[in-house]
Design a protein around this motif. Structure first.
Motif, mmCIF file in Angstrom:
data_model
loop_
_atom_site.group_PDB
_atom_site.id
_atom_site.type_symbol
_atom_site.label_atom_id
_atom_site.label_comp_id
_atom_site.label_asym_id
_atom_site.label_seq_id
_atom_site.Cartn_x
_atom_site.Cartn_y
_atom_site.Cartn_z
ATOM 1 N N SER A 179 0.823 -1.205 0.000
ATOM 2 C CA SER A 179 0.000 0.000 0.000
ATOM 3 C C SER A 179 0.862 1.262 0.000
ATOM 4 C CB SER A 179 -0.932 -0.004 1.217
ATOM 5 O OG SER A 179 -0.179 0.045 2.398
ATOM 6 N N GLN B 227 3.108 2.440 1.907
ATOM 7 C CA GLN B 227 3.389 3.190 3.128
ATOM 8 C C GLN B 227 4.863 3.083 3.499
ATOM 9 O OE1 GLN B 227 0.606 3.643 6.013
ATOM 10 N NE2 GLN B 227 -1.016 2.506 5.053
ATOM 11 N N ALA C 239 -8.584 -3.839 1.617
ATOM 12 C CA ALA C 239 -7.991 -4.126 2.923
ATOM 13 C C ALA C 239 -6.527 -3.719 2.961
ATOM 14 C CB ALA C 239 -8.136 -5.604 3.267
ATOM 15 N N ASP D 209 -5.112 -1.275 1.199
ATOM 16 C CA ASP D 209 -4.958 0.173 1.185
ATOM 17 C C ASP D 209 -5.403 0.812 2.497
ATOM 18 O OD1 ASP D 209 -3.786 0.352 -1.245
ATOM 19 O OD2 ASP D 209 -5.673 0.424 -2.353
ATOM 20 N N PHE D 210 -5.980 -0.005 3.366
ATOM 21 C CA PHE D 210 -6.391 0.490 4.664
ATOM 22 C C PHE D 210 -5.147 0.599 5.538
ATOM 23 C CE2 PHE D 210 -9.182 0.761 8.317
ATOM 24 C CZ PHE D 210 -10.308 1.340 7.772
ATOM 25 N N GLY D 211 -4.546 1.770 5.566
ATOM 26 C CA GLY D 211 -3.237 1.899 6.218
ATOM 27 C C GLY D 211 -3.332 2.301 7.677
ATOM 28 N N ALA D 212 -2.177 2.706 8.214
ATOM 29 C CA ALA D 212 -2.091 3.003 9.644
ATOM 30 C C ALA D 212 -3.031 4.144 10.061
ATOM 31 C CB ALA D 212 -0.654 3.351 10.000
ATOM 32 N N GLU E 23 -5.822 5.038 8.686
ATOM 33 C CA GLU E 23 -7.210 4.574 8.619
ATOM 34 C C GLU E 23 -7.548 3.697 9.824
ATOM 35 O OE1 GLU E 23 -5.181 4.651 6.059
ATOM 36 O OE2 GLU E 23 -6.203 5.893 4.571
ATOM 37 N N ARG F 33 -5.883 11.922 4.356
ATOM 38 C CA ARG F 33 -6.306 10.655 3.765
ATOM 39 C C ARG F 33 -7.828 10.543 3.882
ATOM 40 N NH1 ARG F 33 -1.652 6.968 3.457
ATOM 41 N NH2 ARG F 33 -3.067 5.212 3.361
#
Lengths: 312, 496
Positions: free
Chosen positions: A192, A194, B137, B139-142, B144, B465
């Motif tokens: 993703s 990051q 799921a 792309d659901f980062g920290a 989020e 975001r």
């Protein structure tokens, strides 16, 4: 109960296919091997394979006890002051050193008696496939040209932080070291976007590379991994560190001499058993067998390497 | 995918495999029902049993155990007010009061039907949208996660209980308890008082068993309760079609919440049942019945926790990433059966994936069959004199908590939280914000700190975001709305 047990043992001995095999006489009848990890993971799998072959080549039975709490402290505590007859063992890896160096655990490898190393898991440095660098050298050049822009995802306080620090040192400190958690979390964080580079197991990396989502910069070892012989090694890429995760068996601080003698014999028996490597291969691990003396030497060197990389 | 799915169905429709799955479901049910023993442990125990089986049989049995384990909590939650697993905490809120009214069978049957519906809805989403949702799921980062944990906590505090202030206190207490031990990032020791046992923090199992199960035993001993007349001969379990239909929207909503939370690695079923319960209460036309035996509450909790199973399997199958502790062990099981979960599995082995789906469906149906066959047996537990029942339950709890990590220290934790749970409830502090605070605390802290590390200390990451911004705005809106309502109510009282 005892009678039934003996009958069963007798039966299993009589009908066991490899009857000619020497069974080493181990001082304790039953061994409880504490594993500071949940069942199902790499450490647990390594422990279970070793336990299977330990039982095969000795007269002892092994029960695995999973105690994942406190990053290994709980299991270490259970074993460190255990009985001297070899009936209580600890199965762990370099996280014992890191936890101690980071002040998370009062136990160092010297709080125990090294009895063996059994297998190793290799990790790689992986990046997304859509980045402009494709090799370790290009990555280091890119990082130096863009200081502070890239970050390495590691589990801070764990063994992967050592791998992150080592790579960061190679770039002259041009990348940021951030926490990205366990291997699953690191994979997600990398995909993703990051984080920009992570360390991950060879088995997982192979899948993502084949799927076209990732590129591998190097296997963090001086020897190529037999599962992925075409991944370059850190040594081949000009980095002078090698950090495979080596599984180690420890006894309590004080252990009777005949435990060590038995372990030396059992390790030699397992070394001569080709099935050991086959069983490990299913878990994406390679044999790394060492007797108690060799293990002590290895652990002393491993601890020094890690302490050096962490500047402690 | 669908034709493979049906051919796998046919393949699994073999008496031997069906029997294995029935066994898996039953073992899971027993482990799920007993406080302290969990689905995680059921799978860990079944794993070696499946070693010698063929891979499809082994995998089918593991899936069946998983589904049984998640659903088993229903029985003890309903009959004894003791949630067998964290995923059935919300079931105690309405299942138990209904059982106390003498409708134990109806409460159980409702939960069983809801479980099956939740499981099947979860499966349908899994079959139809797995790769798309997996991408979401990832792309659901920290940032989020941080926002989601805040939103979930606010939702449960605001919606599920009447007293906002006490709810907030309870959730802060839960968050505080989760900080005991090592910090999740780095190595700071917090509130350990130099005690080596506290280094690893408080484990969820002794915490939960204490708070709910031990506290309930204390209540059972100290308070006399009226004798219950159990109706044990209800036809069809007393589930009425009209009730089922009127809960359609409720079930869809709860399943959506269950799947969404299950999909996100790390949160899982222990949170989804509480959040779905809170949402059902706020949407209900009769919120005053919640906590007193509302069918809507049972439908919401049991649909959500079973839907989470499908959710949790999704990242596992498409990416090889476990959603919770149970699926982490399941991965180990899959690996042993020669299946390497990861991005290639879904592309290269559609047949195996179809087998897993088919096993899921059959296990859900097997679950319903096993549950309905045994439905008349369990309520008789209520007829056992309490001086026999309580010691047996206490023994089971001690054993269950001990075998989790083989530590005596956990038993003291359990007893301590038993007393704490009793006292807190006595003084009107709701327990669900406490549990959710405890479960989400570590996830919140870890992701909060990570998000700030990734953004190099820039706080705007939480509002830049979009997903995180929306979640935070929702949380803020909910909190201000309920504060405004309290304010208005007070003013209204004065005006009168």
């Amino acid at each position: 109960m005892n009678k039934i047990l003996k009958t069963c043992l007798l039966a299993s001995v009589l009908f066991a296919p490899g009857m000619a095999m020497a069974e080493v006489d181990y001082p304790a009848d039953t061994v409880r091997m504490f594993v500071p990890a949940n069942p199902g993971g790499g450490t647990d799998a390594g422990a279970r394979v070793f336990a299977e072959f330990f039982e095969k080549h000795s007269d002892a039975t092994v029960a695995i006890v999973n105690q994942p709490g406190g990053g290994g402290v709980i299991a270490a505590q259970s074993v460190a002051r255990g009985p001297e007859d070899g009936s209580v063992l600890l199965f762990f890896h370099a996280a014992l050193h890191t936890a101690n160096l980071f002040g998370q655990s009062p136990f160092s490898w010297e709080s125990f008696t090294p009895l063996a190393t059994t297998s190793a898991v290799n990790e790689v440095y992986a990046v997304r496939s859509d980045v402009p660098y494709a090799s370790m050298k290009e990555f280091i050049d890119y990082a130096k040209a863009h200081p502070g822009e890239l970050n390495i995802g590691s589990q801070l306080g764990g063994t992967t932080q050592v791998k992150g620090e080592a790579l960061n040192a190679a770039t002259g400190g041009a990348v940021r070291l951030v926490d990205a958690g366990t291997e699953s979390d690191r994979i997600t964080a990398l995909l993703s976007e990051q984080v920009d580079v992570i360390s991950m197991s060879v088995a997982n990396a192979k899948q993502y590379v084949e799927d076209g989502q990732m590129k591998v910069l190097a296997v963090i070892n001086s020897q190529p991994d037999p599962m992925a012989p075409d991944f370059p090694t850190t040594t081949a890429e000009g980095l002078d560190f090698s950090l495979p995760l080596v599984m180690t068996v420890y006894g309590p601080e004080k252990v009777d001499d005949d435990v060590k003698t038995a372990f030396t014999q059992i390790i030699k028996e397992i070394e001569a058993d080709p099935e050991f490597a086959t069983a490990l291969q299913k878990q994406a691990q390679v044999p790394a067998l060492r007797t108690p003396e060799q293990a002590s030497e290895f652990l002393s060197a491993e601890q020094k390497t890690i302490a050096g990389l962490l500047g402690k | 995918m669908f034709d493979l799915f049906f051919s796998s169905m046919v393949h699994l429709f073999e008496p031997k495999l069906l029997l294995l799955m029935m066994i898996g479901v039953s073992v899971g049910l027993v482990f799920g029902a007993l406080p302290g023993l969990s689905a995680t442990m059921a799978i860990a125990i079944m794993l070696p049993v499946t070693f010698a089986m063929q891979s499809d049989a082994g995998i089918a049995m593991l899936i069946a155990t998983y589904i049984g384990g998640v659903s088993g909590g229903l029985v003890s939650a309903t009959l004894l007010r003791i949630p067998g697993t964290p995923s059935s905490i919300a079931t105690t809120f309405d299942g138990y009061p209904l059982a106390r009214k003498g409708q134990a069978i109806k409460a159980l049957a409702t939960g069983m039907v809801a479980s099956a519906v939740g499981g099947i809805l979860g499966l349908m989403i899994l079959v139809a949208f797995a790769p798309v949702i997996a991408r979401f799921a990832i792309d659901f980062g920290a940032a989020e996660y941080t926002a989601l944990t805040i939103a979930a906590l606010v939702l449960v505090v605001v919606l599920s209980e009447a007293n906002l202030i006490k709810g907030l206190i309870a959730s802060v207490l839960g968050l505080g308890l989760s900080t005991i031990g090592f910090a999740p990032i780095g190595s700071a020791q917090r509130f350990t008082f130099g005690n080596i046992d506290l280094l690893s923090g408080i484990s969820i199992i002794p915490f939960m068993v204490g708070l709910f199960a031990v506290a309930q035993l204390i209540r059972d001993i100290s308070e006399t309760s009226p004798k219950i007349e159990e109706k044990l001969d209800l036809r069809g379990g007393g589930v009425k079609l009209a009730e089922f239909v009127s809960n359609g929207v409720n079930m869809l909503r709860s399943a959506a919440i269950g799947i969404a939370i299950g999909v996100l690695p790390g949160i899982g079923g222990s949170a989804s049942n509480l959040v779905a319960y809170g949402a059902a209460r706020s949407a209900s036309k009769r919120p005053e019945e919640f906590g007193k035996g509302s069918l809507e509450g049972i439908y919401a909790a049991e649909t959500a926790n079973n839907a989470s199973v499908g959710g949790a399997l999704l990242p596992l199958l498409t990416l090889g990433i476990p959603g919770d502790g149970v699926t982490a062990i399941l991965i180990g099981g899959f690996t042993i059966h020669g299946l390497q979960p990861g991005p290639l599995l879904y592309k290269n082995e559609p047949g195996l994936i179809a087998t897993i789906y088919a096993a899921f469906l059959l296990a859900t149906l097997a679950l319903l069959v096993v549950q309905l066959l045994t439905i008349r047996i369990f309520p008789r537990v209520l007829l056992i004199p309490r001086h026999y029942l309580i010691p047996v339950l206490a023994l089971l709890m001690v054993v269950g908590v001990y075998v989790g990590e083989y530590r005596t220290f956990d038993l003291w934790i359990m007893l301590g939280f038993g007393v704490a749970g009793y006292v807190l409830e006595r003084y009107g502090f709701p327990l669900s914000p406490l549990v959710l605070g405890f479960v989400l605390g570590t996830i919140f802290e870890t992701n909060f700190r990570r998000a700030l590390m990734y953004s190099d200390g820039d706080w705007s990451t939480f509002v830049i975001r979009p997903v995180s911004a929306v979640l935070l705005a929702m949380a803020l809106a909910l909190l201000s709305y309920s504060l405004w309502r309290i304010f208005r109510r007070r003013n209204g009282v004065r005006a009168r």
